[in-house]
Design an enzyme around this catalytic site. Structure first.
Site, PDB file in Angstrom:
ATOM      1  N   HIS A  37      -4.282  -0.427   0.085  1.00 49.96           N
ATOM      2  CA  HIS A  37      -3.505   0.717  -0.936  1.00 49.96           C
ATOM      3  C   HIS A  37      -4.342   1.024  -2.213  1.00 49.96           C
ATOM      4  CE1 HIS A  37      -0.059   0.816   1.611  1.00 49.96           C
ATOM      5  NE2 HIS A  37       0.288   1.892   1.085  1.00 49.96           N
ATOM      6  N   LYS A 103       9.908  -3.501   3.987  1.00 44.89           N
ATOM      7  CA  LYS A 103      11.313  -4.025   3.627  1.00 44.89           C
ATOM      8  C   LYS A 103      11.708  -4.127   2.291  1.00 44.89           C
ATOM      9  CE  LYS A 103       9.690  -9.081   3.376  1.00 44.89           C
ATOM     10  NZ  LYS A 103      10.159  -9.452   2.062  1.00 44.89           N
TER      11      LYS A 103
END
Lengths: 183, 281
Positions: A37, A103
């Site tokens: 990222h 999550k």
């Protein structure tokens, strides 16, 4: 009853999903964690082309264990998503990312981008890496191989079980779920 | 005096890595099965049933329970009648981790420099090693692979003695609720009370190894553990933070004498994949 959806997840599909929906995802998805990222967002900020197309794409926050001989992939459950909160809004706004799987809860900056530009955040079951691997039918590294488990992979999934945790309207199962069971 | 070759320590550690990653201890599996029965949320129940199924697949197919095969944390007890020949005990353990993570196709999750380079060390070393000496001529080694997601939710608080039981209760409960779904609940909550800053954190980590379902020998701490656990499970956080009544499987407290001015309290969470394996040489 779970909803079956096939990638790419267009804005129209995003807007049909509501927090709490159980979804089975099939099709191609990308993988990416912290280091990948960071590289993608650095390129976006420098105005440079990305090594991967993110328009209507879904990124699964995962760093799998190495595949053993004869296996498609090793164990492959989600990693905690808040570490991507600094990067996801840029990928949603500038690159057209529409789906994320991880999550744990996302922050306000991510929720705001999801509402404005149309994106959905799914929760997979953390710690169920052996089970989730059974819904992955193909895997290949497409860039950043030097990052090892953090390289960007393209996965082909079949009925990957997830839950819409935060939808594109600002609803969050991390708020409504616990509120129902608080005593 | 018993002579032990350092290579034998390396081999023993190598052989611990895969079992630690693929086989959830029986007490943890039992707690997860019980949790799936107790859970009131249908989604939470479904998640716990899938977590149990995952544990069975991992054990039967020798696949890692979780892709995060962890930071290799080692607790080793060295019998003081042992003489280790060859490399140091620490070096022998590091080599065992290196070999075991490679042979087991386990994920290498360690970066060499934490701030600037963050380059993967490619062999999951170094391990963090806690050594202590014990009577006798045996060496016992516990490998507890620790996942990053739950470790990130750890907290330490240098509390005042006047904060008392209520202060500890509130700090531990708030830490777990604030962690939400991030540490992969239902968690095991390790708590250290007392000692110094670093001793307290180490106790919290070591508490995670205690058998789930076991009762603290001191009835006052046993009562506090139960009170904290009940309150956490009333929070509604639930499996994966998506709502439910099973947020933690157990609370384990360890204590140590502390300074008259202090009462440090540390909270170390373990995800439901509470893995550890042990060998005696």
């Amino acid at each position: 009853m779970a909803i079956s959806i096939t990638t790419p997840i267009t804005i129209e599909k995003v807007r049909q999903l509501k927090a709490g929906d159980e979804v089975l995802i099939s099709g191609e998805i990308l993988t990416g964690r912290d280091a990948a990222h960071k590289r993608l967002v650095t390129l976006v900020n420098e105005g440079k082309p990305l090594p991967v197309e993110l328009k209507d794409a879904t990124i699964y926050f995962v760093g799998p264990t190495p595949a053993r001989p004869g296996e498609v992939i090793g164990s492959a459950g989600p990693t905690t998503s808040y570490r991507m909160d600094a990067y996801s809004p840029i990928l949603i706004e500038k690159c057209g990312l529409t789906g994320m799987i991880g999550k744990g809860e996302r922050d306000e900056s991510v929720v705001s981008a999801m509402k404005e530009f149309g994106a959905v955040y799914f929760a997979a079951i953390g710690g169920a890496g052996a089970l989730i691997a059974q819904s992955i039918t193909a895997a290949e590294v497409i860039c950043y191989e030097d990052l090892g488990p953090e390289a960007i992979h393209r996965l082909t999934v079949k009925d990957f079980p997830v839950v819409v945790a935060q939808d594109s309207f600002g609803n969050s199962l991390f708020e409504s779920g616990p509120a129902m069971y608080r005593k | 005096m018993r002579i032990i070759k350092s290579e034998d320590i390396t081999t023993a550690v190598t052989n611990l890595c895969l079992p630690a990653a693929v086989k959830l201890p029986d007490d943890v599996m039992k707690a997860l099965r019980d949790g799936a029965v107790m859970e009131e949320s249908p989604l939470g129940k479904s998640i716990l049933n899938q977590v149990v199924l995952n544990g069975e697949i991992a054990r039967n197919e020798s696949r890692p329970i979780c892709q995060d095969t962890g930071y290799a944390v080692i607790f080793a007890e060295i019998g003081q009648e042992c003489f280790v020949e060859g490399s140091t005990i620490e070096a022998a353990i590091q080599q065992g981790i290196r070999d075991g993570y490679k042979a087991g196709y386990l994920r290498k999750s360690i970066v060499d420099d934490p701030l600037f380079d963050r380059k993967n060390s490619t062999d999951n070393t170094p391990a963090v090693i806690h050594l202590s000496t014990v009577p006798g001529d045996k060496i016992t080694i516990v490998l507890a692979p620790k996942g990053g997601g739950s470790e990130n939710m750890s907290k330490i608080n240098m509390m005042k003695p006047s904060d008392g039981e209520e202060g500890v209760f509130k700090f531990v409960v708030d830490s777990v609720i604030h962690a939400g779904g991030n540490p992969c609940p239902p968690t095991i909550v390790g708590v250290g009370i007392g000692g110094t800053f670093e001793k307290c954190a180490e106790m919290a980590k070591r508490s995670l190894l205690r058998e789930v379902g076991s009762v603290h020998p001191d009835p006052r701490y046993a009562a506090l553990e139960k009170r904290i656990l009940d309150e956490i499970n009333r929070s509604g956080v639930g499996p994966q933070g998506l709502g439910g009544t099973v947020t933690a499987l157990a609370v384990h407290i360890s204590t140590y004498p502390c300074h008259i001015a202090q009462m440090p309290v540390a909270v170390n969470l373990n995800c439901h994949a509470a893995r550890h394996a042990e060998v005696t040489i």
